[in-house]
Design an enzyme around this catalytic site. Structure first.
Site, short mmCIF file in Angstrom:
data_model
loop_
_atom_site.label_atom_id
_atom_site.label_comp_id
_atom_site.label_asym_id
_atom_site.label_seq_id
_atom_site.Cartn_x
_atom_site.Cartn_y
_atom_site.Cartn_z
N GLN A 1 -20.06 -38.85 50.71
CA GLN A 1 -21.16 -39.91 51.16
C GLN A 1 -21.01 -40.98 50.30
OE1 GLN A 1 -25.16 -36.79 50.60
NE2 GLN A 1 -23.49 -36.34 49.19
N GLU B 1 -30.03 -34.70 42.85
CA GLU B 1 -30.66 -35.73 42.05
C GLU B 1 -31.47 -35.39 40.54
OE1 GLU B 1 -33.68 -37.71 44.73
OE2 GLU B 1 -34.95 -38.20 42.90
N ASP C 1 -25.27 -28.03 44.35
CA ASP C 1 -24.98 -29.16 45.42
C ASP C 1 -23.58 -29.42 45.70
OD1 ASP C 1 -27.12 -31.93 45.52
OD2 ASP C 1 -24.88 -32.08 46.05
N ASP D 1 -20.73 -25.43 48.05
CA ASP D 1 -21.55 -25.44 49.37
C ASP D 1 -22.55 -24.32 49.39
OD1 ASP D 1 -21.94 -25.75 52.66
OD2 ASP D 1 -21.40 -23.58 52.33
N ALA D 2 -23.88 -24.66 49.53
CA ALA D 2 -24.90 -23.69 49.29
C ALA D 2 -24.81 -22.41 49.95
CB ALA D 2 -26.12 -24.22 49.36
N ASP E 1 -33.67 -28.33 49.15
CA ASP E 1 -33.65 -29.80 49.03
C ASP E 1 -32.36 -30.48 49.40
OD1 ASP E 1 -34.58 -32.13 48.16
OD2 ASP E 1 -34.05 -31.87 46.14
#
Lengths: 342, 342, 342, 342
Positions: D63, D118, D138, D169-170, D187
């Site tokens: 990202q 976060e 995350d 990876d979740a 989330d």
């Protein structure tokens, strides 16, 4: 709030435009301007005009077209998201495009315009009393019709019997014609990959299509994109270098167009030398041109054809030549480009 | 999210700025630029630069000051919401301000700069080997200190033993000094009513303060605001006409500064004629100036001092003279102006 | 480019608006939106809508008025640079303003609207079959006439024989009238210092003008500005606390209006208790209201009148009371305010 | 101007950020804000915050990331050009995501967070004294490290021994684990086609991965995108309908997040009924949660889980179910999407 009445009077009438203007001007304006036209000159650079109104939005077969009424620059014609021409300063562009070439020619009679659908280039050409024929060849009939209808300042030009208006691709048209011209004017959109015009900036086009259609002593002149201290490397220097491969004498010149937020460039090319002094240019203007120029005279041309050290150096060192395979492009048309590449 | 750690490493360190740059450049940028600097050039006209970072924001006794890292123009110094100077094109402004006056003088030794706190004007002056003394007088010590610290390109100039740096009002300083100068350079903020500088553009100031401090054959040169086809009427034509009342010879010239989105103007004035040819200018540059100019040479100055027909005509017809009572102002400083008028 | 023809067909005609729409929608849009409406919600916060067209710009004796055709929210009425009402979501505002008060009243017959010139409040009121008379009192005749002409959705309401339209200051009108009302609706501009309305939000106004004009069991309801987690302290909590000084029962409630980019607030006040359940509200809607609400029903009102912990706490602790001397204002009207203070 | 000194003191130091703040606030601001963050919420809708500074810009493997200091909303974390979290109102999002599910559970001990890099979600979870283990999974280690370093408010949470932080990876992580959880919290970034998360919103994922990892009486809760009167159809109603296919009891709720310029939605789902009253919620908060909530209490949840008529109706009528083949997406991630499609 809700649907706007389709039958109400006033707002939809001819009074609208004046009304907007009139009222707009009378706003004493305690609050900030809230309607804006925004153009991305480059990916990282924006240029924004407060708006009076959006006079028209539409799309033709080839292009998106907008006619805006802007506060700083008056009516503005926007094609594919790029400002083409603004009411208050288009005279700088069009006087610069047309008059140097015609005044350097001893007796320009027959002229061919590639593009120029707005009509302003024809308007400036037709001010010359030597001119007997102007062929204007634009690919987009709807843009031409639109400008014919709405741009009052060019109405007389569109009706001039010396003007022959052709809807066609300029290359095809030039190739298909037998007659030749004293001056050929390139008033085309910038060389966009995927756009209608980029093939009209190549060495082979200049060599095999333009030059054969010029009379003895004929001059080719073209708009040549941004010509600022940095921006001239986008296309100006390449168009210059490409023309240098084809013609003996090539004269680049430039002028600041306020609504473009940049210096703009044009290039004249010929196999005959350009040897007219500033005073002689002034004299020929008086003899040949109806009415008085607002922007250009002999001294202005002398100044504008003397480029700054930085630009001169860069033009001298340019080695790129436009061919159909190696085009170089300016920002903003990236969208069209990407779409075509996808 | 919450309070940013004050002790964390990296983000707050010197690496930050390079880091921003480095990473910024490596973003391949699928998404649009999201951080922008926006300037209202006029009430109806905005000019916006994508931002890499905001390097500093602060206020001094006199002015608000920002140092930004912009994508299109590099580091940019913004004072009172107006761009003063951008890294990639300040050379155009400062070469144009300094070299024409010094090169037209036969042997410029002592120079006085009104303003110039950024240091770039001193830097260009100190490139001249004839110069033995430069007095730079700026009213805002914090701006000077700020530029001294952060503008590496001017660091050498700030350390040059020929430079005498004074923090004072330029008028008071000039009045209080006995010595006189070969060239006086006005590198002041534009004439804002209510700002620190507008009294330094008046006829009486030129007559009773500047002229008496010039040596025989001395030259005064000042930046003179926007000089575009339309914008020259804001202050350029009036400064020109005001100087014309005081000096025998007045030479206006202009150049496009990309980051200003406009043509900018400067004016030289003297009681001795300006009679140096383009070739002689080139020669003097070689003899006197250390290093090579990027923008200016003899031809460039010839071009830049030949204004377009529209501007020439308007300057000829200008009748307004700046006095303390009849100042004319450029946009953008309107805020300060209004505040003071309220 | 130049002056637009005043006699050309098409662009200036009734087809224009539809044309813009039609074409606008058909643009497949390779390039970014270029025309924007921009509102400063607060000094540091902007909200911008892409524009289809600017349908009208003008100024009345009291206010600047714009009718815009926006892409995200349809037609939008902008007064003094602040969005008042957008086509696609005005139903949320007007259903919320009108129906809770009328449905909590056992039999609302006579209604007085302070402001409401747009006509949408009257439209919602006139859907109630109990209503026999609506007095709508707006100070700005030109805005009323404008909305009458252009807002088709309210045309039926403007023609309803139960509507009495008065052009006057609402305070003067209420003071001058003998009759009293079951519901008085405050559909006024936000309390701007210097604006026409701020005196209509004070304790003395509520006490000596509004309350005496309410029938036994009568309800006063007013729009009450932004009511977000942070923004409710601008005016919502103060209007609430002011009404609490004057009426026995006060019910604040709120709803999100997408085009406002915020939660909006309304407050009902009465000396009779508000004791209608959600189910009973639904029943009364069926019995009394013509057509179906799009936004509001019993459950929605229950939810909207249950404020979040943060807002409830803040309302409980509010001590400020609006008097003519101690008004508190929301952002954006600061300009008018400053103009009047200068 | 020129290169910034790399050795100068002050500007590059830790004082910078506070300095910017300090000075920024002290600017009395005669002139307009000039530095802005601009987000396109939809193609035709922009939301712009004045900037104090750009604290960080960078890109990770997955990202683009920015940390901005904004005037209206404090520090703001922006990922892929979309605001994720703003200092002044992230508590609304995170209290709403975490507490309703945990408080509806009789004794939540083991929690799994999908995403949440976060750290704020973990922070809120760890306030519950019933919680003995939080697994936070995350995919983007650099974002997690970044937030760990800079978000002081979450520092304590990152150091809590009950937190197990996994970079993976979740889906893979949940599939690979044997243990199950009382509450699983989604989330995740919004369901972007081509983004890392869209497969974590499908019926098959909920059915075969999430549900099997819930203990008896376990609750799944997920953020569910915009939930405004219009915007809820983007993804909220589909996530709702998808969960309805998999779980017996599904509770959608929403709250206004000022910095998002919209109502936001969350959805709880379980095979056990949700039967806790507002008073009981308040009681459990007192018993279980360390410190006091700023936004959420029993009444707030009652209000937020009672959707408006328009949204309720639309949720009832939603028929779309997310599968890997039929995702529906929200605006703004279009870029990533298009890139992947090209």
């Amino acid at each position: 709030m809700g649907e706007i009445s389709s039958c109400s009077n006033g707002i939809n009438s001819g009074n609208n435009i004046n009304g907007v203007h009139g009222n707009g001007n009378s706003i004493v304006g305690g609050y900030r301007k809230s309607c804006w036209y925004e153009e991305e000159i480059e990916e990282n650079l924006r240029w924004c005009f407060a708006l009076n109104s959006i006079l028209h939005t539409g799309s033709t077969q080839y292009q998106e077209i907008q006619l805006l009424d802007t506060k700083p620059f008056g009516k503005a014609l926007v094609i594919d998201g790029k400002l083409q021409s603004a009411e208050i300063d288009e005279f700088i562009y069009h006087e610069s495009l047309v008059h140097p070439a015609l005044l350097h020619h001893p007796n320009p009679k027959a002229i061919f315009i590639m593009g120029g659908g707005e009509g302003s280039t024809a308007r400036e050409l037709l001010r010359h009393n030597t001119v007997v024929k102007v062929v204007m060849c634009d690919i987009d009939e709807e843009v031409v019709d639109f400008c014919k209808s709405y741009l009052v300042v060019n109405r007389e030009a569109f009706c001039d019997p010396r003007l022959e208006l052709i809807i066609n691709d300029a290359r095809a048209e030039l190739e298909g014609r037998d007659e030749s011209y004293d001056v050929i004017v390139g008033d085309l959109a910038d060389p966009i990959a995927g756009g209608p015009c980029y093939k009209l900036y190549t060495k082979s086009f200049y060599e095999s299509v333009v030059k054969p259609r010029l009379n003895q002593g004929g001059i080719f002149v073209t708009q040549a994109g941004p010509a600022g201290v940095f921006s001239h490397t986008e296309v100006f220097s390449c168009i210059y270098n490409t023309l240098r491969q084809v013609f003996k004498y090539v004269v680049p010149y430039s002028a600041h167009i306020p609504s473009y937020a940049d210096i703009w460039g044009w290039i004249m090319a010929s196999d005959s030398p350009f040897v007219v002094s500033a005073d002689e240019l002034d004299l020929r203007m008086k003899q040949r041109i109806k009415g008085e120029n607002r922007y250009l005279d002999g001294k202005t041309f002398t100044s504008n054809s003397t480029l700054s050290k930085a630009v001169r150096k860069s033009l001298d060192n340019e080695t790129h030549v436009y061919t159909e395979k190696s085009a170089r492009f300016i920002y903003g048309h990236g969208t069209a480009y990407k779409h075509n590449q996808d």
